[in-house]
Scaffold this motif. Sequence first.
Motif, PDB file in Angstrom:
ATOM      1  N   THR A   2       0.836  -1.200   0.000  1.00 46.77           N
ATOM      2  CA  THR A   2       0.000   0.000   0.000  1.00 46.77           C
ATOM      3  C   THR A   2       0.874   1.256   0.000  1.00 46.77           C
ATOM      4  O   THR A   2       1.807   1.379   0.805  1.00 46.77           O
ATOM      5  CB  THR A   2      -0.915   0.022   1.232  1.00 46.77           C
ATOM      6  OG1 THR A   2      -1.716  -1.151   1.239  1.00 46.77           O
ATOM      7  CG2 THR A   2      -1.805   1.244   1.224  1.00 46.77           C
ATOM      8  N   LEU A  24     -12.619  -6.077   2.987  1.00 40.80           N
ATOM      9  CA  LEU A  24     -12.145  -6.196   1.606  1.00 40.80           C
ATOM     10  C   LEU A  24     -12.708  -7.460   0.956  1.00 40.80           C
ATOM     11  O   LEU A  24     -12.929  -8.476   1.619  1.00 40.80           O
ATOM     12  CB  LEU A  24     -10.618  -6.237   1.576  1.00 40.80           C
ATOM     13  CG  LEU A  24      -9.890  -4.969   2.063  1.00 40.80           C
ATOM     14  CD1 LEU A  24      -8.381  -5.163   1.974  1.00 40.80           C
ATOM     15  CD2 LEU A  24     -10.322  -3.741   1.268  1.00 40.80           C
ATOM     16  N   GLU A  28      -9.111  -8.510  -3.255  1.00 39.63           N
ATOM     17  CA  GLU A  28      -8.980  -7.044  -3.269  1.00 39.63           C
ATOM     18  C   GLU A  28      -7.788  -6.612  -2.431  1.00 39.63           C
ATOM     19  O   GLU A  28      -7.563  -7.098  -1.328  1.00 39.63           O
ATOM     20  CB  GLU A  28     -10.251  -6.397  -2.722  1.00 39.63           C
ATOM     21  CG  GLU A  28     -10.254  -4.879  -2.830  1.00 39.63           C
ATOM     22  CD  GLU A  28     -11.552  -4.253  -2.356  1.00 39.63           C
ATOM     23  OE1 GLU A  28     -11.828  -3.093  -2.705  1.00 39.63           O
ATOM     24  OE2 GLU A  28     -12.305  -4.937  -1.608  1.00 39.63           O
ATOM     25  N   THR A  29      -7.011  -5.678  -2.959  1.00 36.57           N
ATOM     26  CA  THR A  29      -5.862  -5.125  -2.249  1.00 36.57           C
ATOM     27  C   THR A  29      -5.932  -3.599  -2.295  1.00 36.57           C
ATOM     28  O   THR A  29      -6.473  -3.013  -3.240  1.00 36.57           O
ATOM     29  CB  THR A  29      -4.535  -5.586  -2.874  1.00 36.57           C
ATOM     30  OG1 THR A  29      -4.510  -5.190  -4.261  1.00 36.57           O
ATOM     31  CG2 THR A  29      -4.374  -7.095  -2.793  1.00 36.57           C
ATOM     32  N   ILE A  30      -5.393  -2.974  -1.258  1.00 33.94           N
ATOM     33  CA  ILE A  30      -5.389  -1.511  -1.185  1.00 33.94           C
ATOM     34  C   ILE A  30      -4.139  -0.991  -1.889  1.00 33.94           C
ATOM     35  O   ILE A  30      -3.016  -1.301  -1.488  1.00 33.94           O
ATOM     36  CB  ILE A  30      -5.423  -1.038   0.277  1.00 33.94           C
ATOM     37  CG1 ILE A  30      -6.697  -1.529   0.971  1.00 33.94           C
ATOM     38  CG2 ILE A  30      -5.343   0.488   0.352  1.00 33.94           C
ATOM     39  CD1 ILE A  30      -6.754  -1.209   2.457  1.00 33.94           C
ATOM     40  N   THR A  49      -8.406   0.937  -4.202  1.00 33.09           N
ATOM     41  CA  THR A  49      -8.032  -0.466  -4.308  1.00 33.09           C
ATOM     42  C   THR A  49      -8.019  -0.879  -5.775  1.00 33.09           C
ATOM     43  O   THR A  49      -8.212  -0.054  -6.666  1.00 33.09           O
ATOM     44  CB  THR A  49      -9.024  -1.352  -3.529  1.00 33.09           C
ATOM     45  OG1 THR A  49     -10.234  -1.506  -4.297  1.00 33.09           O
ATOM     46  CG2 THR A  49      -9.375  -0.759  -2.181  1.00 33.09           C
TER      47      THR A  49
END
Length: 363
Positions: A2, A24, A28-30, A49
Motif C-alpha cells: 500500500t 475487503l 482485493e488489495t489496497i 483499491t
Amino acid sequence: MTQLSPKVKEKNGAKWCAALAPDLLNGETIWALVSAGRMKPVTSGAAITNARIIGFWHNGESTDKRIVLEVMAHQIRGVDFPVKAGSTSMRVMTDQGEVNFGNLHKDEVGFAHYFIDYLWRNGVDPAVAHAIDQRHKSEVAAQLAEHDYLSKRESVKVFGGALKDKWWNDIRGHAHPGELPWFIINSGSAGRLVAFEDRLLISKTGGMTSLMAGSFGGGRETTFPYSDITNIEYNGGFANGVLEVLTPSYQGTGNHYYWRSTNKARNKASDDPWTLSNCLPLAKHIYREAQPTLNELHRKIMDAKRPQVVVHHAPADPSPAPAPAADAGLADELTRLAEMHQQGVLDDDEFKAAKKAAIARQS
C-alpha cells in the motif's frame, strides 16, 4: 504494498489497512491511502483499491459502518479536485452524480489523481470480479427477502395507530428469522404489546416511551411465554385503562392508577403502569377493538398450558390376557379422566382416546 500519500503517516496507514482488512473482497488489495475526509457522513480517509474507491471511518474502537462511501471502478466517469474557500476536495463523477470523498491536502492531489485515473482506465481487477458478482447476488437476494418481509408485514393486525419503522425494527429484533407477529396492540407513547405464536412481548422503547418507562434513551422489553401466563386483565376507567399480563412473577394488584405516583421518580413508582414491565396503559376504545383477538389469545394460552396426552397402542398378544386384578383401579382411572374432561384439561377427542386406552389396559 500500500502506498501512502504525503499526508498519511505510516502509523495511521497501518491502522487503516488493518481496520479495512475484514471488509475487503476476495482478491482485493489496497493500492493507496489518502487523508481525504468529510464531516457528513463522517469519514477518516479514502482508500483506492484494485476494484473501487472507498471512503471509510475508523475511530480505533467501533467496527460498525467502516465503509461509508464507495465507487466501483466501472462506475467512474471522471475525477475532479475543486478548490473552494482555500480547501481542496476530491470528487468522483458517476452516472448517478458526483461523490464527494471530502477534503484533502493540496499536496495529495497529484498522488490521488494518479491512482484513481489508473483504476478508471484499467477497471476492476479480474481477481476481484467473481467476489463482486457474488456480493451483487447476495445484495439482490437480501433486497428480495426484505421486500417479501415488508409485504407480509402489511398483513399483521395492528390495533391503535400505525407503527413507526423504528418500532418495527425493535419488534424484528425479538423475532426469529422470517417470523412476524400474529397481532400488535400499539398504545403510542405507552408502548406496544406484540403477540407471536408462542409468546408475548411488551416493548417500551424509544423517545417519550422510554422516558415514561423510566429508562430514557433505552427501554423496557419483556417477553412472556404463553406457558407462563396465568391471565391477561384489563382494568379500565372511563376512557383509559391498563392491560396487564399476569404470571407467577407478576401477580395482579388490582387497578393501577395513572396519577397516584406523580410525585415519585419513575423507577420508584412501583404501581405505575408506565413503568411496570407487565403493564400497558391502553385507551379503552383500542381495547374494545382488540378484544375479539385477545379472546383468541386466551385460547392459545390455554392450549400452551394443556398437557399432551400420548396414547401408546400395545402390540397384539396371541396369548389370552389375564383377568384384571382389580376392577376398582379402572373405575378410579375413568373417574379421574372424567373430571379432567369436565375441567377442560382434556378435550372430547383426548378424553375418548384416554378412556379407550385405560379400558384396553384393564382388559
